[in-house]
Write a protein that holds these residues in place. Sequence first.
Motif, short mmCIF file in Angstrom:
data_model
loop_
_atom_site.label_atom_id
_atom_site.label_comp_id
_atom_site.label_asym_id
_atom_site.label_seq_id
_atom_site.Cartn_x
_atom_site.Cartn_y
_atom_site.Cartn_z
N GLN A 8 0.83 -1.19 0.00
CA GLN A 8 0.00 0.00 0.00
C GLN A 8 0.87 1.25 0.00
O GLN A 8 2.07 1.19 0.27
CB GLN A 8 -0.92 0.00 1.23
CG GLN A 8 -1.87 -1.19 1.28
CD GLN A 8 -2.58 -1.27 2.62
OE1 GLN A 8 -1.96 -1.34 3.68
NE2 GLN A 8 -3.91 -1.28 2.57
N ALA A 9 0.25 2.37 -0.29
CA ALA A 9 0.98 3.64 -0.37
C ALA A 9 0.82 4.46 0.89
O ALA A 9 -0.18 4.36 1.61
CB ALA A 9 0.49 4.45 -1.57
N VAL A 51 2.87 10.86 -2.87
CA VAL A 51 2.46 9.46 -2.71
C VAL A 51 3.74 8.64 -2.70
O VAL A 51 4.59 8.79 -3.58
CB VAL A 51 1.54 9.01 -3.84
CG1 VAL A 51 1.09 7.57 -3.63
CG2 VAL A 51 0.32 9.94 -3.95
N GLN A 52 3.90 7.75 -1.71
CA GLN A 52 5.11 6.95 -1.58
C GLN A 52 4.74 5.47 -1.49
O GLN A 52 3.78 5.11 -0.82
CB GLN A 52 5.92 7.37 -0.35
CG GLN A 52 6.39 8.81 -0.40
CD GLN A 52 7.44 9.11 0.66
OE1 GLN A 52 7.93 8.22 1.34
NE2 GLN A 52 7.78 10.38 0.80
N TYR A 53 5.56 4.65 -2.16
CA TYR A 53 5.32 3.20 -2.16
C TYR A 53 6.64 2.49 -2.42
O TYR A 53 7.69 3.13 -2.53
CB TYR A 53 4.26 2.83 -3.20
CG TYR A 53 4.65 3.12 -4.63
CD1 TYR A 53 5.09 2.11 -5.47
CD2 TYR A 53 4.58 4.41 -5.15
CE1 TYR A 53 5.46 2.36 -6.78
CE2 TYR A 53 4.94 4.67 -6.46
CZ TYR A 53 5.38 3.64 -7.27
OH TYR A 53 5.74 3.90 -8.57
N SER A 66 8.31 7.42 -5.23
CA SER A 66 7.44 8.56 -4.90
C SER A 66 7.12 9.37 -6.14
O SER A 66 7.88 9.40 -7.11
CB SER A 66 8.12 9.46 -3.85
OG SER A 66 9.29 10.04 -4.37
N ARG A 77 -0.01 0.06 -10.72
CA ARG A 77 -0.35 0.17 -9.30
C ARG A 77 -1.59 1.03 -9.13
O ARG A 77 -1.82 2.00 -9.89
CB ARG A 77 0.80 0.78 -8.51
CG ARG A 77 2.14 0.08 -8.67
CD ARG A 77 2.12 -1.33 -8.08
NE ARG A 77 1.99 -1.27 -6.64
CZ ARG A 77 3.04 -1.25 -5.81
NH1 ARG A 77 4.28 -1.25 -6.28
NH2 ARG A 77 2.86 -1.23 -4.51
N PHE A 123 -3.64 3.13 -5.96
CA PHE A 123 -3.64 3.59 -4.57
C PHE A 123 -4.88 4.44 -4.35
O PHE A 123 -5.37 5.10 -5.27
CB PHE A 123 -2.39 4.43 -4.27
CG PHE A 123 -1.10 3.77 -4.67
CD1 PHE A 123 -0.69 2.59 -4.07
CD2 PHE A 123 -0.31 4.32 -5.66
CE1 PHE A 123 0.50 1.97 -4.44
CE2 PHE A 123 0.88 3.72 -6.04
CZ PHE A 123 1.28 2.55 -5.43
#
Length: 241
Positions: free
Chosen positions: A69-70, A85-87, A161, A212, A214
């Motif tokens: 998840q992010a 947004v980071q993952y 990101s 992906r 999110f």
Amino acid sequence: MKRTLALSLTALGLWQTPLYAGDYQIIEHPAPPGQLLKDSFVVTYSANDFSEKLDEAKVIFIPADFRTQAAFFMRCRPYYTNFSVQYLEQADALKDRDGELANDAEKYAKHGYIYNTEHQLTVSTPDDSERIDVHVGGQNKHLTQLFKTDIAQTAGLLGMSFHFTFNYKEMPDFRVASNDSDTRAVFKLLNNALQKQTPLRFDLDGRNAPDRTFELNAQRMLQIVPPEVLEFCLTRRQLND
């Protein structure tokens, strides 16, 4: 402002923790002693006790499982708000046919980004959407600096990101910073999601890696983040021309 804010947080079963004079923190789901924060919004902000104006605010969403998840992050200042947004992604999944990682922007490389290139991104609410190109970066110095995680920093695991900067009309004349059409579209969608209490969805084309998806839970965000903080960060702000 402080009394109204305290009453609203109490009604939600939350409480603000004073850090220093004028500095406060709200944790949606505090972790038991010795455990890490997960599945929780964390809000920190600074307010001037005399003018009752906010000077700075940070809103972090820590996912339940950062492996899949992010995390979402807003850093809010008087002149602008950064939204990111980071993952996580494996470097091997991003390599091209020649086994290379794209890095199209030198400024990212000096900050530890070994991958950086444009991806197609669709940002949407249930009744509106926008398809844009966004720069996505991957770095191998750390997984995230936003929060502690129990995920080991292993070879080939990158902290990924992408972000947007919303520049506001309060921006001083000596600091020229405008907003492109993509930034304006994301700002509008984010505000609409908060106003209508609907999810904000990010569908990212993974290029060589898997695609992906999110989702930011705007309704939950509204329940945790004080109105004064959201107004300072987003909902009462106007973009610079």
